[in-house]
Design a protein around this motif. Structure first.
Motif, PDB file in Angstrom:
ATOM      1  N   GLY A 110       0.716  -1.786  -0.141  1.00  0.00           N
ATOM      2  CA  GLY A 110       0.285  -0.226  -0.054  1.00  0.00           C
ATOM      3  C   GLY A 110       0.633   1.192  -0.092  1.00  0.00           C
ATOM      4  O   GLY A 110       1.790   1.737  -0.576  1.00  0.00           O
ATOM      5  N   PRO A 111       0.289   2.115   0.308  1.00  0.00           N
ATOM      6  CA  PRO A 111       0.945   3.622  -0.067  1.00  0.00           C
ATOM      7  C   PRO A 111       2.237   3.639   1.240  1.00  0.00           C
ATOM      8  O   PRO A 111       2.713   2.970   2.280  1.00  0.00           O
ATOM      9  CB  PRO A 111       0.012   4.372   1.186  1.00  0.00           C
ATOM     10  N   SER A 131      -1.876  -0.831  -5.553  1.00  0.00           N
ATOM     11  CA  SER A 131      -3.236  -0.373  -5.027  1.00  0.00           C
ATOM     12  C   SER A 131      -1.080   0.622  -4.302  1.00  0.00           C
ATOM     13  O   SER A 131      -1.787   1.652  -2.972  1.00  0.00           O
ATOM     14  CB  SER A 131      -3.878  -0.387  -3.326  1.00  0.00           C
ATOM     15  N   ALA A 132      -0.501  -0.012  -4.027  1.00  0.00           N
ATOM     16  CA  ALA A 132       0.666   0.680  -3.500  1.00  0.00           C
ATOM     17  C   ALA A 132       1.326   1.902  -4.196  1.00  0.00           C
ATOM     18  O   ALA A 132       0.368   2.589  -5.702  1.00  0.00           O
ATOM     19  CB  ALA A 132       1.409   0.187  -3.898  1.00  0.00           C
ATOM     20  N   ASN A 133       1.410   3.125  -2.939  1.00  0.00           N
ATOM     21  CA  ASN A 133       1.615   4.474  -4.161  1.00  0.00           C
ATOM     22  C   ASN A 133       3.583   4.377  -2.834  1.00  0.00           C
ATOM     23  O   ASN A 133       3.548   4.971  -1.896  1.00  0.00           O
ATOM     24  CB  ASN A 133       1.445   5.030  -4.378  1.00  0.00           C
ATOM     25  N   PHE A 134       4.288   5.447  -3.795  1.00  0.00           N
ATOM     26  CA  PHE A 134       4.907   6.178  -3.197  1.00  0.00           C
ATOM     27  C   PHE A 134       5.466   7.587  -2.957  1.00  0.00           C
ATOM     28  O   PHE A 134       4.762   8.165  -3.783  1.00  0.00           O
ATOM     29  CB  PHE A 134       6.396   5.347  -4.179  1.00  0.00           C
ATOM     30  N   MET A 135       6.066   8.259  -1.869  1.00  0.00           N
ATOM     31  CA  MET A 135       5.588   9.572  -1.781  1.00  0.00           C
ATOM     32  C   MET A 135       6.756   9.865  -1.314  1.00  0.00           C
ATOM     33  O   MET A 135       7.096   9.511   0.371  1.00  0.00           O
ATOM     34  CB  MET A 135       4.602  10.220  -1.152  1.00  0.00           C
ATOM     35  N   ASP A 173       1.775   6.271  -8.361  1.00  0.00           N
ATOM     36  CA  ASP A 173       1.867   5.454  -8.271  1.00  0.00           C
ATOM     37  C   ASP A 173       2.329   3.740  -8.589  1.00  0.00           C
ATOM     38  O   ASP A 173       2.950   4.274  -9.404  1.00  0.00           O
ATOM     39  CB  ASP A 173       0.118   5.116  -9.120  1.00  0.00           C
ATOM     40  N   SER A 174       1.970   2.673  -8.349  1.00  0.00           N
ATOM     41  CA  SER A 174       2.191   1.945  -8.980  1.00  0.00           C
ATOM     42  C   SER A 174       2.605   1.901 -10.260  1.00  0.00           C
ATOM     43  O   SER A 174       4.108   0.815 -10.997  1.00  0.00           O
ATOM     44  CB  SER A 174       1.173   0.280  -7.790  1.00  0.00           C
ATOM     45  N   VAL A 187       1.354  -6.773  -8.790  1.00  0.00           N
ATOM     46  CA  VAL A 187       0.809  -7.768  -8.877  1.00  0.00           C
ATOM     47  C   VAL A 187      -0.861  -7.343  -8.204  1.00  0.00           C
ATOM     48  O   VAL A 187      -0.313  -6.361  -7.169  1.00  0.00           O
ATOM     49  CB  VAL A 187       1.665  -9.276  -8.445  1.00  0.00           C
ATOM     50  N   ALA A 188      -1.393  -8.229  -8.614  1.00  0.00           N
ATOM     51  CA  ALA A 188      -3.197  -7.448  -7.791  1.00  0.00           C
ATOM     52  C   ALA A 188      -2.358  -7.782  -5.854  1.00  0.00           C
ATOM     53  O   ALA A 188      -1.863  -8.507  -5.345  1.00  0.00           O
ATOM     54  CB  ALA A 188      -4.211  -8.700  -8.249  1.00  0.00           C
ATOM     55  N   ASP A 189      -3.428  -7.004  -5.575  1.00  0.00           N
ATOM     56  CA  ASP A 189      -3.367  -7.328  -3.777  1.00  0.00           C
ATOM     57  C   ASP A 189      -3.250  -8.261  -3.276  1.00  0.00           C
ATOM     58  O   ASP A 189      -2.614  -8.401  -2.691  1.00  0.00           O
ATOM     59  CB  ASP A 189      -4.421  -5.678  -2.911  1.00  0.00           C
TER      60      ASP A 189
END
Length: 264
Positions: A110-111, A131-135, A173-174, A187-189
């Protein structure tokens, strides 16, 4: 499985999975969690039964970075702990990930923000859930990067992109993360835990002594001349050539069978 409150440890097939376990707080990093994580990484690195490490988060987030509620509370109380956390916690955690003599996989569920994202950048491989993202959120709180992000991020995606993400604190986003090389797979969550363990188990069954040298020579070469890199490769090959794993691999090749690696 043993539960260490804010950190869960699971062992299977030579893989130790470390799960940040503060899901209601998006696995943000308190002093307790940072200390537990550093201890767990150190123990896993020194445990011969652990041949690969997976770092992930519980719930919907990988890690939101520093727990700012604890941070501001300590600052307002006149406690100097927040001013020491980079030296006492974040830097040692990054060194433990980078220097681990075995593969480290970040399973980003996830995030991932701030130091949490930096933990993933420091890992050897990064797999992301859809659903992952990086910030890189440091600028949003008036700070510069820590946890090695200034070193790791630009080596993954280049100086220009890294600077943009630092200055704008823009969420990646991913899909974009895969496109720019920030992660190696999306991959899917629901498939992330299984896929991360599958990859880690594959590495755990491999020549871990060689993996350690591969990590070390690449890290050294990133900061060295060609001549220094050649010398480091020579030293690594000389050492690995004398290992049981090398002899076993050559014998297995000749005998047309799968090698049985032991890490020695």
């Amino acid at each position: 499985m043993t539960t260490e409150d804010v950190l869960q440890l699971t062992d299977a097939h030579g893989v130790r999975t470390l799960t940040l376990n503060r899901p209601k707080a998006y696995n943000s990093l308190t002093v307790e969690l940072k200390e537990r994580l550093l201890d767990a990484l150190t123990q896993a690195a020194g445990d011969d039964a652990v041949r690969a490490i997976v770092l992930t988060g519980a719930g919907k987030a990988f890690c939101a970075g520093q727990d700012l509620k604890e941070h501001i509370g300590l600052l307002e109380a006149g406690d100097s702990a927040p001013l020491r956390t980079v030296a006492e916690h974040y830097n040692p955690i990054i060194r433990a990930i980078v220097d681990a003599p075995k593969p480290v996989i970040a399973a980003v569920n996830g995030p991932a923000a701030g130091a949490g994202a930096a933990f993933a950048y420091a890992a050897d491989l990064r797999i992301a859930a859809a659903s992952a993202n990086f910030m890189m959120a440091f600028a949003n709180v008036g700070l510069g990067p820590d946890s090695g992000a200034s070193w790791t991020l630009q080596r993954l995606i280049g100086y220009g992109r890294a600077l943009e993400l630092m200055l704008l604190a823009r969420t990646v986003d991913s899909t974009e993360a895969l496109r720019i090389g920030l992660v190696s797979e999306v991959v899917a969550d629901e498939d992330l835990p299984g896929r991360a363990h599958e990859l880690a188990a594959r590495l755990a069954a491999g020549p871990t002594a060689a993996f350690s040298k591969i990590k070390g020579t690449l890290s050294a070469a990133a900061q060295s001349t060609l001549e220094d890199a050649l010398a480091a490769e020579d030293a690594a090959q000389s050492a690995l050539g004398a290992t049981a794993d090398h002899t076993e691999a050559v014998r297995a090749f000749v005998e047309k069978r799968k090698p049985d690696f032991t890490g020695r």
